[in-house]
Design an enzyme around this catalytic site. Structure first.
Site, mmCIF file in Angstrom:
data_model
loop_
_atom_site.group_PDB
_atom_site.id
_atom_site.type_symbol
_atom_site.label_atom_id
_atom_site.label_comp_id
_atom_site.label_asym_id
_atom_site.label_seq_id
_atom_site.Cartn_x
_atom_site.Cartn_y
_atom_site.Cartn_z
ATOM 1 N N LYS A 121 0.854 -1.213 -0.177
ATOM 2 C CA LYS A 121 -0.060 -0.038 0.137
ATOM 3 C C LYS A 121 0.737 1.358 -0.084
ATOM 4 O O LYS A 121 0.604 2.111 0.894
ATOM 5 C CB LYS A 121 -0.768 -0.088 1.031
ATOM 6 C CG LYS A 121 -1.919 -1.124 1.364
ATOM 7 C CD LYS A 121 -2.804 -1.050 2.296
ATOM 8 C CE LYS A 121 -3.725 -2.274 2.507
ATOM 9 N NZ LYS A 121 -4.506 -2.492 1.330
ATOM 10 N N CYS A 122 1.751 1.414 -0.922
ATOM 11 C CA CYS A 122 2.946 2.259 -0.902
ATOM 12 C C CYS A 122 2.901 2.975 -2.408
ATOM 13 O O CYS A 122 2.529 2.333 -3.300
ATOM 14 C CB CYS A 122 4.202 1.743 -0.482
ATOM 15 S SG CYS A 122 5.757 2.876 -1.092
ATOM 16 N N GLY A 123 3.259 4.188 -2.311
ATOM 17 C CA GLY A 123 3.420 4.938 -3.692
ATOM 18 C C GLY A 123 4.247 4.172 -4.650
ATOM 19 O O GLY A 123 4.250 4.480 -5.736
ATOM 20 N N PHE A 124 5.071 3.470 -4.023
ATOM 21 C CA PHE A 124 6.195 2.867 -4.973
ATOM 22 C C PHE A 124 5.762 1.254 -5.361
ATOM 23 O O PHE A 124 6.610 0.527 -5.718
ATOM 24 C CB PHE A 124 7.572 2.611 -4.017
ATOM 25 C CG PHE A 124 8.139 4.334 -4.036
ATOM 26 C CD1 PHE A 124 8.868 4.972 -5.061
ATOM 27 C CD2 PHE A 124 8.287 4.985 -2.852
ATOM 28 C CE1 PHE A 124 9.023 6.151 -4.765
ATOM 29 C CE2 PHE A 124 8.963 6.030 -2.443
ATOM 30 C CZ PHE A 124 9.074 6.696 -3.660
ATOM 31 N N THR A 125 4.656 0.868 -4.781
ATOM 32 C CA THR A 125 4.132 -0.373 -4.916
ATOM 33 C C THR A 125 4.226 -1.015 -6.374
ATOM 34 O O THR A 125 4.542 -2.108 -6.493
ATOM 35 C CB THR A 125 2.659 -0.819 -4.259
ATOM 36 O OG1 THR A 125 2.872 -0.313 -2.757
ATOM 37 C CG2 THR A 125 2.402 -2.008 -4.470
#
Length: 167
Positions: free
Chosen positions: A41-45
């Site tokens: 659940k990360c912007g980098f996912t």
């Protein structure tokens, strides 16, 4: 008089697998390893897609990609092992080895990540999800990349090529 301990390598460590069981890194002695702390659940996912592409492209040349889910930053990996595995497979077709969720920073950091921080210096400590560590065939840290450097970035691919070609 105490004898000095031989310098450790990544091959001296073991991870638990997401699906259960142990993953001793000594299994990959003689192969370069790209180790990445991940979160769902990360912007980098979306980097999972490029990690899978790196795995698919370099696997036949000996590179191993290992994801290590962690919930240390922004609580962005809250799921269970089953949820993480299903998310990665469903959304990104992840087929590379995934470790069980672990800590990568702070006093509870997995010993492998403490070793990586010691080898790479203070700036190499993960400060967010998707830090990448390239471990050479000899088990030593070759280089590392922050979250903003995507897995298919030219610098990452050049480092992987060098690690694959080294003896």
């Amino acid at each position: 008089m105490d004898m000095p301990m031989p310098q450790q390598t990544a091959h001296d460590y073991s991870l638990d697998l997401l699906e259960g069981g142990a993953l001793p890194l000594s299994r990959y002695a003689g192969q370069p390893v790209l180790l990445v702390n991940t979160a769902s659940k990360c912007g980098f996912t979306p980097q999972y897609e490029e990690l899978q592409a790196v795995w698919s492209h370099y696997r036949g040349r000996g590179l191993v990609v290992i994801g290590t889910p962690c919930n240390d930053f922004g609580r962005q990996e809250p799921g269970s092992a089953e949820e993480i595995q299903a998310f990665c497979a469903r959304n990104y077709g992840v087929s590379f080895p995934m470790a069980a969720k672990l800590h990568v920073s702070g006093p509870e950091a997995h010993p492998l990540y403490r070793w990586l921080a010691q080898q790479g210096g203070v700036l190499s400590k993960p400060r967010w999800n998707f830090y990448k560590y390239l471990i050479g065939r000899d088990g030593r840290l070759q280089t590392w990349f922050t979250s903003v450097t995507k897995p298919m970035n030219h610098r990452v691919r050049t480092a992987i090529d060098r690690a694959i070609l080294s003896e």
